[in-house]
Motif scaffolding. Structure first.
Motif, PDB file in Angstrom:
ATOM      1  N   GLN A   8      -5.223   1.784 -14.659  1.00 19.41           N
ATOM      2  CA  GLN A   8      -4.425   0.898 -13.827  1.00 19.41           C
ATOM      3  C   GLN A   8      -4.301  -0.436 -14.553  1.00 19.41           C
ATOM      4  OE1 GLN A   8      -6.364   0.676 -10.016  1.00 19.41           O
ATOM      5  NE2 GLN A   8      -5.342   2.522  -9.305  1.00 19.41           N
ATOM      6  N   VAL A  24       7.811  -4.752  -9.684  1.00 16.56           N
ATOM      7  CA  VAL A  24       6.623  -3.924  -9.919  1.00 16.56           C
ATOM      8  C   VAL A  24       5.521  -4.804 -10.487  1.00 16.56           C
ATOM      9  CG1 VAL A  24       7.797  -1.697 -10.110  1.00 16.56           C
ATOM     10  CG2 VAL A  24       7.581  -3.115 -12.137  1.00 16.56           C
ATOM     11  N   ASP A  46       3.168   5.793 -12.545  1.00 15.10           N
ATOM     12  CA  ASP A  46       3.679   5.245 -11.295  1.00 15.10           C
ATOM     13  C   ASP A  46       3.802   3.740 -11.468  1.00 15.10           C
ATOM     14  OD1 ASP A  46       3.814   7.592  -9.748  1.00 15.10           O
ATOM     15  OD2 ASP A  46       1.692   7.459  -9.251  1.00 15.10           O
ATOM     16  N   VAL A  48       4.403   0.498  -9.440  1.00 16.87           N
ATOM     17  CA  VAL A  48       4.250   0.199  -8.014  1.00 16.87           C
ATOM     18  C   VAL A  48       4.148  -1.305  -7.757  1.00 16.87           C
ATOM     19  CG1 VAL A  48       3.094   2.406  -7.555  1.00 16.87           C
ATOM     20  CG2 VAL A  48       1.726   0.398  -8.074  1.00 16.87           C
ATOM     21  N   ASN A  49       4.372  -1.647  -6.489  1.00 16.80           N
ATOM     22  CA  ASN A  49       4.085  -2.975  -5.971  1.00 16.80           C
ATOM     23  C   ASN A  49       3.321  -2.754  -4.677  1.00 16.80           C
ATOM     24  OD1 ASN A  49       3.986  -5.480  -4.767  1.00 16.80           O
ATOM     25  ND2 ASN A  49       6.061  -6.037  -5.324  1.00 16.80           N
ATOM     26  N   PRO A  50       1.984  -2.713  -4.735  1.00 20.29           N
ATOM     27  CA  PRO A  50       1.189  -2.412  -3.542  1.00 20.29           C
ATOM     28  C   PRO A  50       1.450  -3.352  -2.368  1.00 20.29           C
ATOM     29  CG  PRO A  50      -0.195  -2.398  -5.506  1.00 20.29           C
ATOM     30  CD  PRO A  50       1.145  -2.938  -5.911  1.00 20.29           C
ATOM     31  N   VAL A  54       4.281   1.538   0.660  1.00 23.55           N
ATOM     32  CA  VAL A  54       4.291   2.807  -0.076  1.00 23.55           C
ATOM     33  C   VAL A  54       5.646   3.143  -0.687  1.00 23.55           C
ATOM     34  CG1 VAL A  54       2.374   3.801   1.219  1.00 23.55           C
ATOM     35  CG2 VAL A  54       4.703   4.158   2.013  1.00 23.55           C
ATOM     36  N   ARG A  57       7.738   2.147  -5.128  1.00 22.09           N
ATOM     37  CA  ARG A  57       7.154   2.995  -6.171  1.00 22.09           C
ATOM     38  C   ARG A  57       8.251   3.729  -6.915  1.00 22.09           C
ATOM     39  NH1 ARG A  57       6.281   8.398  -6.535  1.00 22.09           N
ATOM     40  NH2 ARG A  57       4.515   9.070  -7.777  1.00 22.09           N
ATOM     41  N   GLY A  59       8.086   6.743  -9.904  1.00 20.95           N
ATOM     42  CA  GLY A  59       7.182   7.571 -10.692  1.00 20.95           C
ATOM     43  C   GLY A  59       7.934   8.417 -11.699  1.00 20.95           C
TER      44      GLY A  59
END
Length: 103
Positions: A8, A24, A46, A48-50, A54, A57, A59
């Protein structure tokens, strides 16, 4: 045997999602069983932007050979004079800081 090991990393950028572009802030990279790609195992990334939930994302699932070729192509692109200048400037700014902008 699957290791379930995931790299990560914090990133700064944008990705084309549904229905629009999204910021992201992290990439999750692992080699495991893909959901859709027709391989027993694939390199999965992936973007992502937490903080955005959800749905924020994008992928990708790549064959090992395609992933190696992508690494080669990225490395070649980053050798351009423009990228070298940006890398030098960005090394003074940490990803995610307020000074960095995404266009």
């Amino acid at each position: 045997m699957c290791t379930w090991m995931t790299e990560q990393i914090g990133i700064a950028g944008a990705a084309r999602g549904v229905p629009d572009w999204l910021k992201v802030t992290r990439a999750n990279v692992f080699y495991d069983h893909p959901v859709s790609a027709p391989y027993d195992h694939a390199l999965i990334i992936d973007f992502v932007n937490p903080d955005a939930g959800v749905g924020a994302r994008v992928g990708i699932e790549l064959s090992a050979a395609s992933a190696r070729e992508l690494v080669r192509a990225i490395t070649a692109a980053l050798e351009s004079p423009e990228a070298q200048a940006d890398l030098a400037a960005q090394s003074r700014v940490l990803p995610g800081s307020e000074q960095e902008t995404v266009s």
